[in-house]
Design a protein around this motif. Structure first.
Motif, PDB file in Angstrom:
ATOM      1  N   GLU A 268     -27.384 -17.220  -7.012  1.00 20.80           N
ATOM      2  CA  GLU A 268     -27.028 -18.050  -5.862  1.00 20.80           C
ATOM      3  C   GLU A 268     -26.293 -19.306  -6.325  1.00 20.80           C
ATOM      4  O   GLU A 268     -25.279 -19.705  -5.732  1.00 20.80           O
ATOM      5  N   GLY A 269     -26.785 -19.934  -7.395  1.00 19.30           N
ATOM      6  CA  GLY A 269     -26.127 -21.126  -7.909  1.00 19.30           C
ATOM      7  C   GLY A 269     -24.739 -20.852  -8.447  1.00 19.30           C
ATOM      8  O   GLY A 269     -23.799 -21.620  -8.214  1.00 19.30           O
TER       9      GLY A 269
ATOM     10  N   SER B 120     -22.742 -18.460  -7.488  1.00 18.33           N
ATOM     11  CA  SER B 120     -21.846 -18.138  -6.367  1.00 18.33           C
ATOM     12  C   SER B 120     -21.311 -19.397  -5.686  1.00 18.33           C
ATOM     13  O   SER B 120     -20.200 -19.392  -5.157  1.00 18.33           O
ATOM     14  N   ARG B 121     -22.089 -20.451  -5.716  1.00 13.81           N
ATOM     15  CA  ARG B 121     -21.614 -21.711  -5.127  1.00 13.81           C
ATOM     16  C   ARG B 121     -20.539 -22.347  -5.999  1.00 13.81           C
ATOM     17  O   ARG B 121     -19.552 -22.896  -5.510  1.00 13.81           O
ATOM     18  N   ALA B 122     -20.749 -22.300  -7.298  1.00 11.76           N
ATOM     19  CA  ALA B 122     -19.800 -22.927  -8.225  1.00 11.76           C
ATOM     20  C   ALA B 122     -18.559 -22.088  -8.435  1.00 11.76           C
ATOM     21  O   ALA B 122     -17.463 -22.630  -8.621  1.00 11.76           O
TER      22      ALA B 122
ATOM     23  N   SER C 129     -29.618 -24.962  -7.672  1.00  9.84           N
ATOM     24  CA  SER C 129     -28.834 -26.199  -7.778  1.00  9.84           C
ATOM     25  C   SER C 129     -28.499 -26.521  -9.230  1.00  9.84           C
ATOM     26  O   SER C 129     -27.360 -26.884  -9.555  1.00  9.84           O
TER      27      SER C 129
ATOM     28  N   THR D 183     -28.308 -24.445 -11.699  1.00  7.01           N
ATOM     29  CA  THR D 183     -27.355 -23.443 -12.177  1.00  7.01           C
ATOM     30  C   THR D 183     -25.955 -23.760 -11.691  1.00  7.01           C
ATOM     31  O   THR D 183     -24.974 -23.656 -12.442  1.00  7.01           O
ATOM     32  N   GLU D 184     -25.841 -24.154 -10.435  1.00  4.34           N
ATOM     33  CA  GLU D 184     -24.531 -24.524  -9.902  1.00  4.34           C
ATOM     34  C   GLU D 184     -23.918 -25.651 -10.731  1.00  4.34           C
ATOM     35  O   GLU D 184     -22.737 -25.586 -11.125  1.00  4.34           O
ATOM     36  N   ASN D 185     -24.695 -26.680 -11.031  1.00  2.00           N
ATOM     37  CA  ASN D 185     -24.179 -27.811 -11.807  1.00  2.00           C
ATOM     38  C   ASN D 185     -23.773 -27.389 -13.210  1.00  2.00           C
ATOM     39  O   ASN D 185     -22.741 -27.825 -13.739  1.00  2.00           O
TER      40      ASN D 185
ATOM     41  N   ARG E 166     -20.532 -25.371 -12.988  1.00  2.11           N
ATOM     42  CA  ARG E 166     -19.378 -26.254 -12.709  1.00  2.11           C
ATOM     43  C   ARG E 166     -18.940 -26.990 -13.971  1.00  2.11           C
ATOM     44  O   ARG E 166     -17.741 -27.148 -14.224  1.00  2.11           O
TER      45      ARG E 166
END
Length: 389
Positions: free
Chosen positions: A38-39, A41-43, A375, A377-379, A382
């Motif tokens: 999920e993280g 996929s956001r990034a 969250s 993972t997203e950071n 990125r």
């Protein structure tokens, strides 16, 4: 092995391999991988993802392997550590190997809930799993050692496979630590003959012997309820029964690395001729990790807490070691980063990330593990994308 593919409009999307262990107490390895996905996929919505949840041979090994392979679930009624019957599960791999997880039969949480003290707990259930696998025709049996609530030197396992423990009068003695002082002789003549043609694997990463200051009782006993003042006595009765087991089998095993795994289950398996194999390497091979790694540009792994112990044969270290050999960067995203975690840099981890955005209570962190992990993972992704050419 779960693949999730989404190709963006700017050429080939990066391939990211997600291979985390569980966040014990909050997320299974599969749930951890899904939160990471999920993280990512956001990034990077275009990223190609391969999810390979893993374990290091302890609790959760069966689930991790089943998620990523065509293994078949099998069942057997086995005895828990406290002596109660339960319906347990084990796996049959596509190559015919049966995989038994000792925590499935004699796991620590269930043992503690039962109220039975460690002096009366048994590993019979693990032996019953092995016997069931033999009944079904399996001749290669891997026993994942970890998460046990027992400290019986594997005598319960041996008894379930036909070994008898006898007193001075030739009467049978229950194979539990409280009765070890009565054992005068061990009779292995009734051992299941099918074991002669079987390959047994002791799947573990600890190198503790059965006895001594680094042995099963001294190191792992306290977490199973062994009181400090009981350690010397329990050590003595284990030494007593181990010597008689070695005499019966004609084989020295107590001092071998890993004999102290799972309260001495390693010792019993060595008496049966088992070979010791690395837990994380066994799992990575079973789930086809190396094949998944071939296309990866980045590997994401993690666990509930990463510290100095992680470098000693834990799942994250095993993942990093293999990725390093192929020159693939590894980000470790864990619930907490403790002292000594930096040792993982030498094993191939490129960066360490904690899920908590700041000071947070443990129960709050565990209750919100999924959004916090997504969250973090997203950071992390990125940051990785920003540094790509």
């Amino acid at each position: 092995m779960t693949h999730v593919t989404s190709i963006g409009a700017k050429g080939e999307a990066p391939h990211i391999l997600l291979a985390p262990d569980s966040f014990k107490g909050s997320l299974t390895a599969r749930e951890t991988a899904e939160a990471m996905a999920e993280g990512v996929s956001r990034a990077c919505p275009s990223a190609q993802l391969t999810l390979v949840p893993i374990a290091d041979g302890g609790e959760g090994t069966l689930d991790a392997i089943a998620t990523s392979t065509n293994a078949r679930w099998l069942s057997a009624v086995v005895t828990t550590a406290s002596g109660q019957p339960k319906q347990g599960r084990f796996l049959a791999l596509p190559d015919g190997t049966a995989v038994v997880e000792c925590a499935e039969a004699v796991g620590l949480p269930e043992a503690l809930r039962s109220g039975a003290d460690v002096w009366h707990r048994t590993t019979a259930g693990v032996g019953e799993f092995i016997r069931r696998a033999l009944d079904m025709g399996h001749r290669r049996i891997a026993v994942a050692l970890g998460g046990s609530g027992t400290n019986d030197a594997g005598t319960g396992l041996l008894a379930a496979l036909g070994v008898r423990f006898l007193d001075d009068e030739g009467d049978e003695v229950p194979p539990v630590p409280a009765e070890f002082h009565r054992v005068a002789r061990v009779d292995a003549s009734g051992l299941d003959q099918r074991l002669r043609g079987a390959e047994i694997l002791a799947v573990c990463d600890v190198d503790n012997p059965l006895l001594g200051e680094h042995g099963a009782t001294s190191v792992f006993g306290p977490q199973k309820g062994v009181r400090a003042h009981d350690v010397p006595h329990l050590e003595d009765v284990l030494a007593h029964v181990a010597a008689r087991c070695e005499a019966a089998f004609g084989r020295k095993a107590a001092d071998l690395p890993g004999a102290g795994a799972a309260g001495g289950l390693g010792f019993a398996l060595y008496l049966l001729g088992a070979a010791r194999v690395s837990g994380i390497d066994f799992v990575l091979d079973a789930v086809g990790f190396d094949h998944a790694l071939e296309r990866a540009a980045l590997v994401l792994t993690g666990e509930g807490r990463t510290d100095a112990q992680t470098a000693h044969g834990k799942a994250v270290a095993g993942v990093a070691r293999r990725a390093k050999a192929r020159g693939v960067p590894v980000f470790c995203i864990s619930g907490a980063i403790g002292p000594g975690a930096e040792r993982l840099y030498d094993h191939g981890v490129s960066a360490l990330f904690a899920t908590a955005p700041g000071p947070i209570a443990l129960d709050e962190a565990m209750a919100n593990a999924t959004p916090l992990l997504a969250s973090a993972t997203e950071n992390a992704v990125r940051a990785w994308l920003a540094g790509r050419p």
